[in-house]
Motif scaffolding. Structure first.
Motif, PDB file in Angstrom:
ATOM      1  N   VAL A   7       6.630  -0.168  -6.491  1.00 25.62           N
ATOM      2  CA  VAL A   7       5.783  -1.146  -7.168  1.00 25.62           C
ATOM      3  C   VAL A   7       5.072  -0.480  -8.343  1.00 25.62           C
ATOM      4  N   THR A   8       4.503  -1.325  -9.201  1.00 24.14           N
ATOM      5  CA  THR A   8       3.731  -0.816 -10.332  1.00 24.14           C
ATOM      6  C   THR A   8       2.366  -0.329  -9.851  1.00 24.14           C
ATOM      7  N   TYR A   9       1.831   0.650 -10.568  1.00 19.27           N
ATOM      8  CA  TYR A   9       0.505   1.211 -10.276  1.00 19.27           C
ATOM      9  C   TYR A   9      -0.364   1.067 -11.511  1.00 19.27           C
ATOM     10  N   GLY A  10      -1.623   0.648 -11.279  1.00 17.89           N
ATOM     11  CA  GLY A  10      -2.487   0.279 -12.387  1.00 17.89           C
ATOM     12  C   GLY A  10      -3.382   1.384 -12.905  1.00 17.89           C
ATOM     13  N   GLY A  11      -4.520   0.969 -13.427  1.00 21.84           N
ATOM     14  CA  GLY A  11      -5.337   1.819 -14.281  1.00 21.84           C
ATOM     15  C   GLY A  11      -6.385   2.672 -13.607  1.00 21.84           C
ATOM     16  N   TYR A  12      -6.471   2.647 -12.273  1.00 23.97           N
ATOM     17  CA  TYR A  12      -7.376   3.587 -11.607  1.00 23.97           C
ATOM     18  C   TYR A  12      -6.630   4.918 -11.543  1.00 23.97           C
ATOM     19  N   TYR A  25      -0.112  -3.912 -11.646  1.00 20.56           N
ATOM     20  CA  TYR A  25      -0.095  -3.228 -10.343  1.00 20.56           C
ATOM     21  C   TYR A  25       0.381  -4.186  -9.259  1.00 20.56           C
ATOM     22  N   ASN A  26       0.905  -3.590  -8.182  1.00 22.78           N
ATOM     23  CA  ASN A  26       1.361  -4.336  -7.001  1.00 22.78           C
ATOM     24  C   ASN A  26       2.517  -5.302  -7.308  1.00 22.78           C
ATOM     25  N   ALA A  27       3.291  -5.009  -8.358  1.00 30.05           N
ATOM     26  CA  ALA A  27       4.463  -5.833  -8.684  1.00 30.05           C
ATOM     27  C   ALA A  27       5.723  -4.985  -8.517  1.00 30.05           C
ATOM     28  N   PRO A  28       6.855  -5.588  -8.146  1.00 28.63           N
ATOM     29  CA  PRO A  28       8.092  -4.807  -8.017  1.00 28.63           C
ATOM     30  C   PRO A  28       8.451  -4.141  -9.342  1.00 28.63           C
ATOM     31  N   GLU A  29       8.845  -2.864  -9.269  1.00 33.76           N
ATOM     32  CA  GLU A  29       9.269  -2.142 -10.465  1.00 33.76           C
ATOM     33  C   GLU A  29      10.610  -2.676 -10.976  1.00 33.76           C
ATOM     34  N   ALA A  30      10.936  -2.353 -12.231  1.00 35.44           N
ATOM     35  CA  ALA A  30      12.157  -2.858 -12.864  1.00 35.44           C
ATOM     36  C   ALA A  30      13.407  -2.475 -12.076  1.00 35.44           C
ATOM     37  N   ASP A  31      13.433  -1.263 -11.504  1.00 38.48           N
ATOM     38  CA  ASP A  31      14.628  -0.810 -10.786  1.00 38.48           C
ATOM     39  C   ASP A  31      14.685  -1.347  -9.361  1.00 38.48           C
ATOM     40  N   GLY A  32      13.677  -2.170  -9.002  1.00 39.22           N
ATOM     41  CA  GLY A  32      13.669  -2.751  -7.660  1.00 39.22           C
ATOM     42  C   GLY A  32      13.169  -1.806  -6.593  1.00 39.22           C
ATOM     43  N   VAL A  33      12.864  -0.567  -6.988  1.00 38.94           N
ATOM     44  CA  VAL A  33      12.358   0.423  -6.034  1.00 38.94           C
ATOM     45  C   VAL A  33      10.880   0.641  -6.314  1.00 38.94           C
ATOM     46  N   TYR A  35       0.843  -1.204   0.000  1.00 40.96           N
ATOM     47  CA  TYR A  35       0.000   0.000   0.000  1.00 40.96           C
ATOM     48  C   TYR A  35       0.871   1.245   0.000  1.00 40.96           C
ATOM     49  N   PRO A  36       0.408   2.356  -0.562  1.00 39.71           N
ATOM     50  CA  PRO A  36      -0.836   2.485  -1.308  1.00 39.71           C
ATOM     51  C   PRO A  36      -0.812   1.628  -2.574  1.00 39.71           C
ATOM     52  N   MET A  37      -1.956   1.051  -2.942  1.00 40.40           N
ATOM     53  CA  MET A  37      -2.083   0.210  -4.128  1.00 40.40           C
ATOM     54  C   MET A  37      -3.072   0.874  -5.098  1.00 40.40           C
ATOM     55  N   VAL A  38      -2.645   1.007  -6.348  1.00 39.86           N
ATOM     56  CA  VAL A  38      -3.537   1.529  -7.382  1.00 39.86           C
ATOM     57  C   VAL A  38      -3.888   0.367  -8.294  1.00 39.86           C
ATOM     58  N   PRO A  39      -5.081  -0.226  -8.131  1.00 37.71           N
ATOM     59  CA  PRO A  39      -5.437  -1.394  -8.937  1.00 37.71           C
ATOM     60  C   PRO A  39      -5.802  -0.992 -10.374  1.00 37.71           C
ATOM     61  N   GLY A  40      -6.243  -1.990 -11.135  1.00 36.90           N
ATOM     62  CA  GLY A  40      -6.743  -1.715 -12.485  1.00 36.90           C
ATOM     63  C   GLY A  40      -5.862  -2.303 -13.565  1.00 36.90           C
ATOM     64  N   HIS A  41      -6.380  -3.350 -14.261  1.00 42.28           N
ATOM     65  CA  HIS A  41      -5.606  -3.947 -15.352  1.00 42.28           C
ATOM     66  C   HIS A  41      -6.468  -4.228 -16.583  1.00 42.28           C
ATOM     67  N   GLU A  42      -7.516  -3.411 -16.722  1.00 47.41           N
ATOM     68  CA  GLU A  42      -8.316  -3.452 -17.958  1.00 47.41           C
ATOM     69  C   GLU A  42      -8.334  -2.031 -18.509  1.00 47.41           C
ATOM     70  N   ILE A  43      -7.178  -1.633 -19.044  1.00 47.30           N
ATOM     71  CA  ILE A  43      -6.888  -0.227 -19.340  1.00 47.30           C
ATOM     72  C   ILE A  43      -7.044   0.046 -20.836  1.00 47.30           C
ATOM     73  N   VAL A  44      -7.810   1.080 -21.178  1.00 45.04           N
ATOM     74  CA  VAL A  44      -7.834   1.559 -22.571  1.00 45.04           C
ATOM     75  C   VAL A  44      -7.668   3.072 -22.569  1.00 45.04           C
TER      76      VAL A  44
END
Ligand code: NAP
Ligand code: ZN
Ligand code: ZN
Length: 348
Positions: A126-131, A116-124, A57-66
């Motif tokens: 997390v990913t944030y989604g489509g909301y 979302y909620n996955a470690p970013e490429a640089d290790g620092v 957290y904070p978590m930004v969900p959303g993986h049906e993005i257009v």
């Protein structure tokens, strides 16, 4: 650095609320997308409420993005400013393992980088989604929305669509075969549409008798209410496939017994494992299989299939502040049949 307005979950128990985040500057291979619509998947609720035990957290969900492309990096070749594009459940993967090479990035040996909620490429971080109002994604993990499809009703194709399309193709649903779709929600209603478009005889199995008329309108040939359990006896041994989209732990035995000899039950819903006897499998040589979303190539194939067949999702458009009420309605199986957030409600 581009700032995006967003809605975030701050813990497993509080309502989602306003937040803002910074997207990365577009690299050479990146596409900057203004998000216009984002579907609400039941997986968002599993993650927000930490049912998988890995919430950050904070978590930004959303993986049906257009949305529409607003800028492209210097090396981007597939997309240009103004293109209508989509982003699904993952935004990167290792690109070298056998699954990535085969275009099945969702099964990447290193783990696909989820949206979302996955470690970013640089290790620092997390990913944030489509909301949120914008996102920056490598062009190889972006798909094109066919011009004939409305963007809002196409959004849920990015998860609910590909998740139901992929196993029907992989496990080889044939025209004329009988399939039962369990649970008429976001995934289930798309399973009905795809199975019908592939020529199958489709039956909806639902705990909600009130959904019968909708099931038939969506294209199902038959509807069975599962409430009192009698259908498990009366229809035993009659299905080639069962597609289970139930979003909670439940007993699989009744559904397995609906399969013919050599029938296949495809489990898609997430829930705690329920005790399972191997007898229904052994005595009819049945298969119990799972499937996870789909790869980028197949997602584009599914979108083009939808464009050709005029398939979109049945949606209820909501504003971002309505998200908490939408979650409660989904948990009561009161979704007809996918909530889609209009991100205009977050711009201002
Ligand atoms: P949804 O829109 O909320 O629909 C789920 C449906 O399941 C409900 O409408 C209801 O249908 C039925 N249901 C709910 N609780 C039930 C219970 N206790 N017993 C029996 N039936 C119940 O959810 P969704 O977005 O379609 O997602 C469905 C599941 O698939 C979720 O667990 C989600 O996380 C998972 N998922 C998996 C993948 C994958 O790649 N495998 C991808 C996306 C989502 P009726 O009213 O018709 O009974
Ligand atoms: Zn999903
Ligand atoms: Zn890989």
């Amino acid at each position: 650095m581009p700032t995006a307005n967003a809605y975030a979950a701050f813990s497993a128990t509080e309502p989602l609320g306003p937040w803002s985040l910074t997207r990365r500057e577009a690299g050479p291979n990146d596409v900057e997308i203004e998000i216009l619509f984002c579907g609400v998947c039941h997986t968002d609720i599993h993650f927000v409420r930490n049912e998988l035990g890995n919430a950050v957290y904070p978590m930004v969900p959303g993986h049906e993005i257009v949305g529409e492309v607003r800028a492209v990096g210097s090396a981007v070749t597939k997309y240009k400013v103004g293109d209508r594009v989509g982003v699904g459940c993952f935004v990167d993967s290792c690109r070298t393992c056998p699954q990535c090479q085969a275009g099945e990035e969702q099964y990447c040996d290193a783990g696909a980088r989820f949206t979302y909620n996955a470690p970013e490429a640089d290790g620092v971080g997390v990913t944030y989604g489509g909301y949120s109002t914008q996102i920056t994604v490598d062009e190889n993990y972006v798909v094109r929305i066919p011009d004939s499809l409305p963007l809002d009703a196409a959004a849920p194709l990015l998860c609910a669509g590909i998740t139901t399309y992929s196993p029907l193709r992989h496990f080889g649903l044939q025209a004329g075969q009988r399939i039962g779709v369990v649970g008429l929600g976001g995934l289930g209603h798309m399973g009905v549409k795809f199975a019908k478009a592939m020529g199958a005889h489709v039956t909806v199995l639902s705990t909600s008798p009130s959904k019968e008329a909708d099931a038939l309108r969506l294209g199902a040939d038959a509807f069975l209410a599962t409430g009192d359990g009698t259908v498990f006896e009366s229809h035993a041994g009659t299905f080639d496939f069962i597609m289970d989209t139930v979003s909670a732990s439940h007993d699989l035995h009744g559904y397995l017994n609906l399969l013919k000899v050599d029938g296949t039950m495809i489990v898609l819903g997430i829930g705690d494992p329920a005790p399972l006897s191997n007898m229904p499998l052994i005595f009819r040589r049945r298969r119990l299989v799972g499937s996870l979303i789909g790869g980028i190539r197949e997602t584009q194939e599914m979108l083009d299939f939808c464009g050709q067949h005029g398939i979109v999702c049945d949606i209820e458009l909501i504003t971002m502040p309505q998200i908490n009420e939408a979650y409660e309605r989904m948990l009561r199986s009161d979704v007809r049949y996918r909530f889609v957030i209009d991100l205009a409600s977050l711009k201002g």
